[in-house]
Design a protein around this motif. Structure first.
Motif, PDB file in Angstrom:
ATOM      1  N   SER A  14      -1.313   5.687  21.421  1.00 38.29           N
ATOM      2  CA  SER A  14      -1.020   4.984  22.662  1.00 38.29           C
ATOM      3  C   SER A  14      -0.545   3.562  22.331  1.00 38.29           C
ATOM      4  O   SER A  14       0.469   3.398  21.655  1.00 38.29           O
ATOM      5  CB  SER A  14      -2.255   4.973  23.569  1.00 38.29           C
ATOM      6  N   LEU A  15      -1.297   2.541  22.747  1.00 39.93           N
ATOM      7  CA  LEU A  15      -0.882   1.158  22.484  1.00 39.93           C
ATOM      8  C   LEU A  15      -1.541   0.579  21.236  1.00 39.93           C
ATOM      9  O   LEU A  15      -1.299  -0.580  20.889  1.00 39.93           O
ATOM     10  CB  LEU A  15      -1.224   0.273  23.697  1.00 39.93           C
ATOM     11  N   VAL A  16      -2.361   1.378  20.562  1.00 32.96           N
ATOM     12  CA  VAL A  16      -3.041   0.915  19.340  1.00 32.96           C
ATOM     13  C   VAL A  16      -2.182   1.279  18.133  1.00 32.96           C
ATOM     14  O   VAL A  16      -1.862   2.445  17.911  1.00 32.96           O
ATOM     15  CB  VAL A  16      -4.434   1.554  19.200  1.00 32.96           C
ATOM     16  N   THR A  17      -1.811   0.268  17.358  1.00 34.34           N
ATOM     17  CA  THR A  17      -0.954   0.480  16.193  1.00 34.34           C
ATOM     18  C   THR A  17      -1.519  -0.279  15.001  1.00 34.34           C
ATOM     19  O   THR A  17      -1.984  -1.418  15.149  1.00 34.34           O
ATOM     20  CB  THR A  17       0.483  -0.003  16.457  1.00 34.34           C
ATOM     21  N   ASP A 118      -3.062  -0.606   5.535  1.00 35.97           N
ATOM     22  CA  ASP A 118      -2.183  -1.365   4.647  1.00 35.97           C
ATOM     23  C   ASP A 118      -2.421  -2.865   4.720  1.00 35.97           C
ATOM     24  O   ASP A 118      -1.765  -3.635   4.043  1.00 35.97           O
ATOM     25  CB  ASP A 118      -0.715  -1.059   4.984  1.00 35.97           C
ATOM     26  N   ALA A 119      -3.344  -3.279   5.564  1.00 38.31           N
ATOM     27  CA  ALA A 119      -3.658  -4.703   5.676  1.00 38.31           C
ATOM     28  C   ALA A 119      -5.072  -4.835   6.219  1.00 38.31           C
ATOM     29  O   ALA A 119      -5.550  -3.968   6.968  1.00 38.31           O
ATOM     30  CB  ALA A 119      -2.658  -5.409   6.594  1.00 38.31           C
ATOM     31  N   GLU A 120      -5.732  -5.915   5.864  1.00 35.45           N
ATOM     32  CA  GLU A 120      -7.105  -6.114   6.306  1.00 35.45           C
ATOM     33  C   GLU A 120      -7.201  -6.173   7.820  1.00 35.45           C
ATOM     34  O   GLU A 120      -8.161  -5.678   8.423  1.00 35.45           O
ATOM     35  CB  GLU A 120      -7.670  -7.401   5.688  1.00 35.45           C
ATOM     36  N   ILE A 121      -6.165  -6.715   8.447  1.00 32.58           N
ATOM     37  CA  ILE A 121      -6.159  -6.860   9.903  1.00 32.58           C
ATOM     38  C   ILE A 121      -6.090  -5.505  10.605  1.00 32.58           C
ATOM     39  O   ILE A 121      -6.436  -5.378  11.771  1.00 32.58           O
ATOM     40  CB  ILE A 121      -4.984  -7.775  10.343  1.00 32.58           C
ATOM     41  N   SER A 122      -5.628  -4.470   9.885  1.00 33.01           N
ATOM     42  CA  SER A 122      -5.470  -3.148  10.498  1.00 33.01           C
ATOM     43  C   SER A 122      -6.704  -2.264  10.326  1.00 33.01           C
ATOM     44  O   SER A 122      -6.763  -1.168  10.889  1.00 33.01           O
ATOM     45  CB  SER A 122      -4.260  -2.440   9.896  1.00 33.01           C
ATOM     46  N   GLU A 123      -7.691  -2.718   9.563  1.00 31.98           N
ATOM     47  CA  GLU A 123      -8.850  -1.883   9.274  1.00 31.98           C
ATOM     48  C   GLU A 123      -9.654  -1.526  10.522  1.00 31.98           C
ATOM     49  O   GLU A 123     -10.125  -0.404  10.672  1.00 31.98           O
ATOM     50  CB  GLU A 123      -9.748  -2.568   8.241  1.00 31.98           C
ATOM     51  N   GLU A 124      -9.812  -2.491  11.439  1.00 35.28           N
ATOM     52  CA  GLU A 124     -10.624  -2.234  12.628  1.00 35.28           C
ATOM     53  C   GLU A 124     -10.018  -1.113  13.469  1.00 35.28           C
ATOM     54  O   GLU A 124     -10.721  -0.184  13.884  1.00 35.28           O
ATOM     55  CB  GLU A 124     -10.763  -3.505  13.468  1.00 35.28           C
ATOM     56  N   ALA A 125      -8.702  -1.173  13.725  1.00 34.73           N
ATOM     57  CA  ALA A 125      -8.049  -0.133  14.513  1.00 34.73           C
ATOM     58  C   ALA A 125      -8.124   1.212  13.795  1.00 34.73           C
ATOM     59  O   ALA A 125      -8.367   2.257  14.414  1.00 34.73           O
ATOM     60  CB  ALA A 125      -6.593  -0.519  14.773  1.00 34.73           C
ATOM     61  N   PHE A 126      -7.936   1.203  12.473  1.00 36.54           N
ATOM     62  CA  PHE A 126      -7.997   2.418  11.669  1.00 36.54           C
ATOM     63  C   PHE A 126      -9.381   3.069  11.781  1.00 36.54           C
ATOM     64  O   PHE A 126      -9.510   4.275  12.004  1.00 36.54           O
ATOM     65  CB  PHE A 126      -7.671   2.084  10.214  1.00 36.54           C
ATOM     66  N   ILE A 127     -10.430   2.251  11.631  1.00 34.45           N
ATOM     67  CA  ILE A 127     -11.801   2.759  11.654  1.00 34.45           C
ATOM     68  C   ILE A 127     -12.143   3.318  13.029  1.00 34.45           C
ATOM     69  O   ILE A 127     -12.795   4.367  13.155  1.00 34.45           O
ATOM     70  CB  ILE A 127     -12.797   1.653  11.246  1.00 34.45           C
TER      71      ILE A 127
END
Length: 276
Positions: A14-17, A118-127
């Motif tokens: 959806s809007l989470v990338t 691929d970046a520390e900032i993306s870990e929260e959305a990934f998890i």
């Protein structure tokens, strides 16, 4: 040691990338690989594309893909034709559907990849995406251009990460019913069933990577090592002689099961004759 990512792009729900990478979960890098040589000269042999009529080599720029619609009748497809049928974005895994985790047959599974933030900032959305799928016991279905071809893919929560499986196309998976429809669904002999279950229980163990060790690889490495120090040619091993006796298609299943269980018992019993 971690290897370089095979693919870089975005995981989208959806809007989470979030930016992610894909790395093949399997490798054949340690496998023994062979080259083809000219036995007389010892030189490498290379493959070339040649014109089937003239026999002359064809330059890469002159090579193109085509579809055969009839004998010696082809439709040539240009790169722009092939690109036009691909996804609009080749760098986004857009999850648009979810399915129960156990609803996809294993025969559709093709190649696995590790999905990594691929970046520390993306870990929260990934998890969050991974944990939500795990909690709901579902897998995500998306499409992805990988290896120059658009594929359906499945995203599966796995431990602390996500595994992406490329999926085979529907016309690549055979219908099992065509092969098993001749198998009679006869009542099972309860006594034989119990004996087979006992055999299974006797052989139950914990999974280990040793179960999928490659003995051929080890033997090949031994031969290669020996050839490094020996200049004499090795004699080709003779093929084992084939027995003239043909196996019977009729077996006494009960007798075979009894013998199997007896063999197990003999192996486990102490050899008293040695203690006398």
């Amino acid at each position: 040691m971690a290897v370089r990512p095979y693919w870089k792009g975005f995981l989208k729900l959806s809007l989470v990338t979030c930016p992610v990478t894909l790395t093949p979960a399997t490798t054949e890098g340690e496998k023994v690989k062979f080259h083809t040589l000219n036995r007389k000269t010892g030189d490498r042999i290379y493959t070339r594309y040649v014109d089937a009529v003239t026999g002359k080599s064809v330059d890469k720029d002159d090579q193109t893909r085509a579809y055969e619609k009839g004998e010696d009748d082809y439709v040539i497809l240009e790169e722009e034709d092939l690109d036009s049928v691909q996804l609009g974005s080749a760098r986004t895994i857009d999850i648009d559907e979810f399915a129960p985790a156990d609803s996809i047959e294993w025969t559709y599974f093709d190649s696995p990849y590790f999905v990594v933030p691929d970046a520390e900032i993306s870990e929260e959305a990934f998890i969050v995406i991974r944990q939500a799928m795990a909690n709901q016991d579902v897998v995500g279905i998306a499409r992805l251009v990988i290896g120059g071809r658009e594929r359906a893919v499945m995203l599966q929560p796995w431990d602390e990460g996500i595994v992406l499986w490329t999926l085979r196309f529907g016309d690549e998976v055979r219908d099992e019913n065509e092969y098993w429809e001749e198998v009679d669904d006869k009542p099972v002999d309860k006594k034989m069933l119990a004996m087979v279950e006992k055999l299974i229980e006797d052989r139950r163990t914990t999974w280990s990577e040793k179960m999928v060790a490659d003995p051929v690889q080890d033997r090949l490495l031994e031969i290669i090592k020996s050839k490094k120090t020996e200049k004499k040619s090795r004699k080709k091993p003779e093929a084992p002689a084939e027995s003239d006796a043909q196996p019977s298609n009729v077996i006494d299943l009960m007798a075979a099961l009894k013998k199997s269980l007896e063999g197990k018992a003999e192996t486990e019993s102490p050899k008293k004759s040695r203690n006398r």
